[in-house]
Design a protein around this motif. Structure first.
Motif, mmCIF file in Angstrom:
data_model
loop_
_atom_site.group_PDB
_atom_site.id
_atom_site.type_symbol
_atom_site.label_atom_id
_atom_site.label_comp_id
_atom_site.label_asym_id
_atom_site.label_seq_id
_atom_site.Cartn_x
_atom_site.Cartn_y
_atom_site.Cartn_z
ATOM 1 N N GLY A 181 122.024 -80.012 24.281
ATOM 2 C CA GLY A 181 123.085 -79.869 23.303
ATOM 3 C C GLY A 181 123.517 -78.424 23.154
ATOM 4 O O GLY A 181 123.321 -77.597 24.053
ATOM 5 N N TRP A 182 124.113 -78.126 21.982
ATOM 6 C CA TRP A 182 124.687 -76.818 21.703
ATOM 7 C C TRP A 182 124.104 -76.269 20.412
ATOM 8 O O TRP A 182 123.821 -77.035 19.481
ATOM 9 N N LEU A 183 123.955 -74.957 20.326
ATOM 10 C CA LEU A 183 123.414 -74.305 19.143
ATOM 11 C C LEU A 183 124.331 -73.162 18.716
ATOM 12 O O LEU A 183 124.813 -72.395 19.545
ATOM 13 N N ARG A 184 124.546 -73.054 17.397
ATOM 14 C CA ARG A 184 125.285 -71.929 16.814
ATOM 15 C C ARG A 184 124.608 -71.526 15.514
ATOM 16 O O ARG A 184 124.050 -72.377 14.807
ATOM 17 N N LEU A 185 124.683 -70.246 15.171
ATOM 18 C CA LEU A 185 124.310 -69.819 13.829
ATOM 19 C C LEU A 185 125.429 -70.224 12.885
ATOM 20 O O LEU A 185 126.609 -69.951 13.142
ATOM 21 N N ALA A 186 125.070 -70.901 11.788
ATOM 22 C CA ALA A 186 126.070 -71.529 10.926
ATOM 23 C C ALA A 186 126.984 -70.520 10.238
ATOM 24 O O ALA A 186 128.116 -70.865 9.871
ATOM 25 N N ASP A 187 126.519 -69.269 10.052
ATOM 26 C CA ASP A 187 127.360 -68.292 9.368
ATOM 27 C C ASP A 187 128.340 -67.603 10.310
ATOM 28 O O ASP A 187 129.073 -66.693 9.907
ATOM 29 N N GLY A 188 128.369 -68.031 11.572
ATOM 30 C CA GLY A 188 129.296 -67.459 12.538
ATOM 31 C C GLY A 188 128.789 -66.217 13.239
ATOM 32 O O GLY A 188 129.485 -65.679 14.117
ATOM 33 N N THR A 189 127.593 -65.763 12.893
ATOM 34 C CA THR A 189 127.015 -64.586 13.561
ATOM 35 C C THR A 189 126.716 -64.913 15.020
ATOM 36 O O THR A 189 126.293 -66.021 15.344
ATOM 37 N N ASP A 190 126.947 -63.962 15.904
ATOM 38 C CA ASP A 190 126.610 -64.172 17.312
ATOM 39 C C ASP A 190 125.097 -64.083 17.523
ATOM 40 O O ASP A 190 124.381 -63.413 16.774
ATOM 41 N N TRP A 191 124.620 -64.752 18.547
ATOM 42 C CA TRP A 191 123.207 -64.727 18.886
ATOM 43 C C TRP A 191 122.805 -63.337 19.370
ATOM 44 O O TRP A 191 123.562 -62.682 20.073
ATOM 45 N N ASP A 192 121.597 -62.919 19.002
ATOM 46 C CA ASP A 192 121.028 -61.687 19.531
ATOM 47 C C ASP A 192 119.621 -62.011 20.037
ATOM 48 O O ASP A 192 119.150 -63.148 19.892
ATOM 49 N N PRO A 193 118.924 -61.059 20.684
ATOM 50 C CA PRO A 193 117.616 -61.388 21.254
ATOM 51 C C PRO A 193 116.616 -61.944 20.256
ATOM 52 O O PRO A 193 115.845 -62.850 20.592
ATOM 53 N N LEU A 194 116.594 -61.428 19.016
ATOM 54 C CA LEU A 194 115.647 -61.947 18.038
ATOM 55 C C LEU A 194 116.010 -63.365 17.607
ATOM 56 O O LEU A 194 115.142 -64.224 17.448
ATOM 57 N N ALA A 195 117.293 -63.635 17.433
ATOM 58 C CA ALA A 195 117.720 -64.974 17.040
ATOM 59 C C ALA A 195 117.434 -66.009 18.124
ATOM 60 O O ALA A 195 117.238 -67.198 17.826
ATOM 61 N N LEU A 228 120.987 -60.229 27.392
ATOM 62 C CA LEU A 228 121.708 -60.174 26.128
ATOM 63 C C LEU A 228 122.715 -61.317 26.114
ATOM 64 O O LEU A 228 123.529 -61.444 27.040
ATOM 65 N N PRO A 229 122.687 -62.187 25.104
ATOM 66 C CA PRO A 229 123.597 -63.332 25.100
ATOM 67 C C PRO A 229 125.036 -62.925 24.799
ATOM 68 O O PRO A 229 125.295 -62.051 23.966
ATOM 69 N N ALA A 230 125.969 -63.565 25.494
ATOM 70 C CA ALA A 230 127.389 -63.352 25.227
ATOM 71 C C ALA A 230 127.763 -64.014 23.900
ATOM 72 O O ALA A 230 127.101 -64.962 23.453
ATOM 73 N N PRO A 231 128.808 -63.552 23.231
ATOM 74 C CA PRO A 231 129.266 -64.206 22.000
ATOM 75 C C PRO A 231 129.600 -65.673 22.264
ATOM 76 O O PRO A 231 130.091 -66.026 23.333
ATOM 77 N N GLY A 232 129.327 -66.516 21.263
ATOM 78 C CA GLY A 232 129.630 -67.932 21.396
ATOM 79 C C GLY A 232 128.383 -68.787 21.302
ATOM 80 O O GLY A 232 127.280 -68.284 21.065
ATOM 81 N N ALA A 252 111.828 -75.272 26.857
ATOM 82 C CA ALA A 252 113.232 -75.102 26.469
ATOM 83 C C ALA A 252 113.889 -74.031 27.321
ATOM 84 O O ALA A 252 113.242 -73.054 27.717
ATOM 85 N N GLN A 253 115.186 -74.239 27.617
ATOM 86 C CA GLN A 253 115.998 -73.235 28.309
ATOM 87 C C GLN A 253 117.304 -73.057 27.548
ATOM 88 O O GLN A 253 117.843 -74.028 26.990
ATOM 89 N N LEU A 254 117.808 -71.837 27.535
ATOM 90 C CA LEU A 254 119.054 -71.514 26.845
ATOM 91 C C LEU A 254 120.005 -70.785 27.780
ATOM 92 O O LEU A 254 119.594 -69.853 28.484
ATOM 93 N N TRP A 255 121.271 -71.204 27.772
ATOM 94 C CA TRP A 255 122.335 -70.527 28.522
ATOM 95 C C TRP A 255 123.405 -70.084 27.529
ATOM 96 O O TRP A 255 123.720 -70.819 26.579
ATOM 97 N N ASP A 256 123.993 -68.917 27.740
ATOM 98 C CA ASP A 256 125.014 -68.438 26.811
ATOM 99 C C ASP A 256 126.394 -68.987 27.178
ATOM 100 O O ASP A 256 126.543 -69.796 28.110
ATOM 101 N N ALA A 257 127.411 -68.536 26.445
ATOM 102 C CA ALA A 257 128.764 -69.058 26.625
ATOM 103 C C ALA A 257 129.350 -68.725 27.988
ATOM 104 O O ALA A 257 130.309 -69.360 28.433
ATOM 105 N N LYS A 258 128.785 -67.735 28.693
ATOM 106 C CA LYS A 258 129.236 -67.390 30.039
ATOM 107 C C LYS A 258 128.428 -68.108 31.121
ATOM 108 O O LYS A 258 128.667 -67.885 32.312
#
Length: 273
Positions: A181-195, A228-232, A252-258
């Protein structure tokens, strides 16, 4: 609702760091394992960058590998984080960190700090998976019917599951042990390494999709942060190889918006029906 940065903020003390754990980043009355790792990692990163460059000449602001053992569940509120430098190197530095509450150790971590970038990989065998568009995936509610508790985490991190993974919600559990599926921070903040540490412990646990109702607390989790994850939004997959003796693995594996692979994790979790 606090932002991720506010919920993981640390303050330096004579003996290390203090933080105030936010109940919003939890499942029922238990705080989320990835959130606890992020609090620890922020304390480590703060110490690692205090002098900007260590004695070996390296600048290591980001966690690149982290293994955490969870010993007992802390309550929301004040905790202490002790950080010990094990080795300072040019390319990376290693730390040991311990999160305590009322004198009891709740989680202990080994953390390798380095410097992440957004450069293309030299080689990769894990392309981003094909899953339905974000708007075509199901937004998990914080109060799922019949759960009997609130998944507070889902108010601060949006989890949108591939509809193909939702059979368990209609009484038809899957037998393939996979979610995506897809994951976003609900407040609209972009993902960073700690998140990303929070995103590497997504909901629901594989045991629930297999039809096993109950709690699945993390025993140990190892995370690798790659870019470093891209915005999105983040694209997420998670799978288990086996549930046995009251325990299961989850990878688990995570891919960014790019489409870049930004993080991976493997955890051992208890299965408590």
């Amino acid at each position: 609702m606090q932002s991720f940065a506010q919920a993981t903020a640390v303050q330096q003390t004579p003996g290390g760091f203090r933080a105030d754990l936010d109940p919003q980043w939890g499942v029922g009355d238990k705080l989320h394992g990835g959130y606890l790792m992020a609090v620890i990692a922020r304390a480590v990163a703060t110490q690692a960058t205090a002098g900007h460059r260590d004695a070996a000449g390296g600048f290591h602001p980001h966690p690149i590998a982290m293994t955490t053992t969870f010993l007992r569940a802390p309550r929301p509120g004040e905790v202490a984080v002790e950080v010990e430098l094990l080795r300072a190197g040019r390319g990376s530095s290693q730390f040991r960190a311990r999160l305590t509450q009322a004198g009891e150790t709740c989680a202990e971590s080994l953390v390798t700090q380095g410097l992440l970038d957004d450069a293309a990989p030299w080689w990769s065998a894990l392309p981003a998976p094909e899953i339905p568009a974000e708007d075509d995936c199901f937004l998990l509610p914080a109060n799922p019917p019949g759960a009997g508790f609130t998944v507070h985490l889902l108010d601060v991190v949006e989890h949108r599951l591939d509809p193909a993974c939702l059979g368990f919600a209609a009484g038809h559990p899957s037998k393939n042990g996979q979610t995506s599926g897809w994951l976003r921070l609900a407040d609209g903040t972009d993902w960073d390494p700690l998140a990303l540490l929070v995103a590497l412990d997504p909901s629901p646990p594989i045991s629930l999709t297999l039809g096993i109702q109950g709690w699945a607390p993390t025993i140990s989790l190892t995370a690798y942060l790659r870019h470093l994850p891209a915005p999105g939004p983040l694209r997420m997959t998670m799978q288990s190889a086996e549930v046995t003796s009251g325990r299961m693995d989850e990878t688990a594996q995570l891919w960014d918006a790019k489409g870049a692979l930004v993080a991976q994790a493997t955890q051992l979790a208890a299965v408590r029906p």
